[in-house]
Write an enzyme that holds these catalytic residues in place. Structure first.
Site, PDB file in Angstrom:
ATOM      1  N   ALA A  61       9.357  -0.315  -5.127  1.00  0.00           N
ATOM      2  CA  ALA A  61      10.267  -1.350  -5.611  1.00  0.00           C
ATOM      3  C   ALA A  61      11.440  -0.725  -6.349  1.00  0.00           C
ATOM      4  O   ALA A  61      11.414   0.449  -6.723  1.00  0.00           O
ATOM      5  CB  ALA A  61       9.523  -2.313  -6.527  1.00  0.00           C
ATOM      6  N   GLY A 106       5.406  -0.300  -3.322  1.00  0.00           N
ATOM      7  CA  GLY A 106       5.706  -1.284  -2.292  1.00  0.00           C
ATOM      8  C   GLY A 106       5.826  -0.678  -0.915  1.00  0.00           C
ATOM      9  O   GLY A 106       5.539  -1.336   0.086  1.00  0.00           O
ATOM     10  N   GLU A 109       2.341  -0.419   0.286  1.00  0.00           N
ATOM     11  CA  GLU A 109       1.879  -1.774   0.565  1.00  0.00           C
ATOM     12  C   GLU A 109       2.468  -2.307   1.866  1.00  0.00           C
ATOM     13  O   GLU A 109       1.807  -3.037   2.607  1.00  0.00           O
ATOM     14  CB  GLU A 109       2.228  -2.689  -0.604  1.00  0.00           C
ATOM     15  CG  GLU A 109       1.380  -2.406  -1.837  1.00  0.00           C
ATOM     16  CD  GLU A 109       1.873  -3.127  -3.070  1.00  0.00           C
ATOM     17  OE1 GLU A 109       1.097  -3.907  -3.643  1.00  0.00           O
ATOM     18  OE2 GLU A 109       3.043  -2.908  -3.470  1.00  0.00           O
ATOM     19  N   GLU A 129       1.780   2.255  -9.479  1.00  0.00           N
ATOM     20  CA  GLU A 129       2.178   1.207 -10.424  1.00  0.00           C
ATOM     21  C   GLU A 129       1.516   1.361 -11.792  1.00  0.00           C
ATOM     22  O   GLU A 129       2.101   0.987 -12.810  1.00  0.00           O
ATOM     23  CB  GLU A 129       1.845  -0.175  -9.837  1.00  0.00           C
ATOM     24  CG  GLU A 129       2.714  -0.597  -8.666  1.00  0.00           C
ATOM     25  CD  GLU A 129       2.187  -0.134  -7.327  1.00  0.00           C
ATOM     26  OE1 GLU A 129       2.710  -0.588  -6.295  1.00  0.00           O
ATOM     27  OE2 GLU A 129       1.236   0.695  -7.303  1.00  0.00           O
TER      28      GLU A 129
END
Length: 255
Positions: A61, A106, A109, A129
């Site tokens: 992100a 991300g 993911e 994270e």
């Protein structure tokens, strides 16, 4: 555009293009969702490759953007974040991630949303994270343990450590490791081969597996049974069986 969809030979390439690291800001997330939904709708897209370019898949992100968000802002945004990734995961066609360089946070993911993952031999994957005082928020706590098992997923999520391609292959996080220069070519070849297959049967297979992983076995068996019987109404089933009887296995040409 931070994400594009290019279609050739039945294969749609969802290309992340936000240099230098393909950070997944809000605009990129929303564009990803839009194009995933477009790939779902388009009949000329029979399979999909997710690709970030030769240097990096996606490093996660946009931390600078997230730093300015408070609790209220993230409550409002978190559904949109998950919806973008879920749109990719629910493309009812074969999806392969072509992973180069970093696939972190991300980015990892997003790779988890694919059906198959081909990684460069220099790729690094992880869910860092926790090092920000957070947990994965785009499906990592759910898709990662379903893929590699809860113990291995917790190790990656709890520590935030990165894994190299060889370890990712060993734990089942990726399915194939190839030289970096061959990642996209091999991913496209995988997708192009499936793009020639029976589209409805492939959709049925993907839905049956995915639903089965998310529910009890009796419900999963019901989904399988309904799709199995339903495919007997398709032209592709007629072609496949006729070709098998007349020519032998693996020679059918599907519509």
């Amino acid at each position: 555009m931070t994400v594009t969809l290019d279609v050739a030979e039945g294969v749609g390439t969802l290309r992340l293009d936000r240099p230098p690291m393909n950070a997944l800001d809000v605009a990129t997330q929303d564009r990803l969702r839009e194009l995933a939904e477009e790939a779902t709708r388009r009949d000329d897209v029979r399979a999909v490759v997710i690709y970030g370019g030769e240097r990096v898949f996606a490093a996660g992100a946009d931390i600078k953007e997230m730093q300015n968000m408070d609790h209220t802002a993230m409550v409002l945004r978190s559904r949109g974040l998950q919806d973008a990734f879920t749109a990719v995961a629910r493309i009812p066609k074969p999806v392969v991630a072509a992973i180069t360089g970093y696939a972190l946070g991300g980015g990892c993911e997003l790779a988890l949303c694919a059906d198959y993952r081909i990684a460069a031999d220099n790729a690094k994957l992880g869910q860092p994270e926790i090092l920000l005082g957070l947990i994965p928020g785009a499906g990592g706590t759910q898709r990662l343990p379903r893929l590699v098992g809860p113990s291995k997923a917790k190790d990656l999520i709890f520590t935030g450590r990165m894994v190299r391609a060889d370890e990712a292959l060993a734990i089942g996080l990726v399915d194939r490791v190839v030289p970096a220069a061959e990642v996209y070519e091999q991913a496209h070849t995988w997708a192009a081969k499936l793009a020639q297959g029976p589209a409805v049967a492939l959709r049925a297979a993907k839905e049956a597996v995915d639903v089965g992983l998310e529910t009890d076995i009796d419900t999963g068996l019901a989904v399988e049974r309904n799709w199995f019987a339903g495919l007997f109404a398709t032209e592709d089933r007629e072609r496949g069986m006729r070709s098998f009887v007349e020519e032998g296995p693996g020679k059918a040409k599907f519509s």
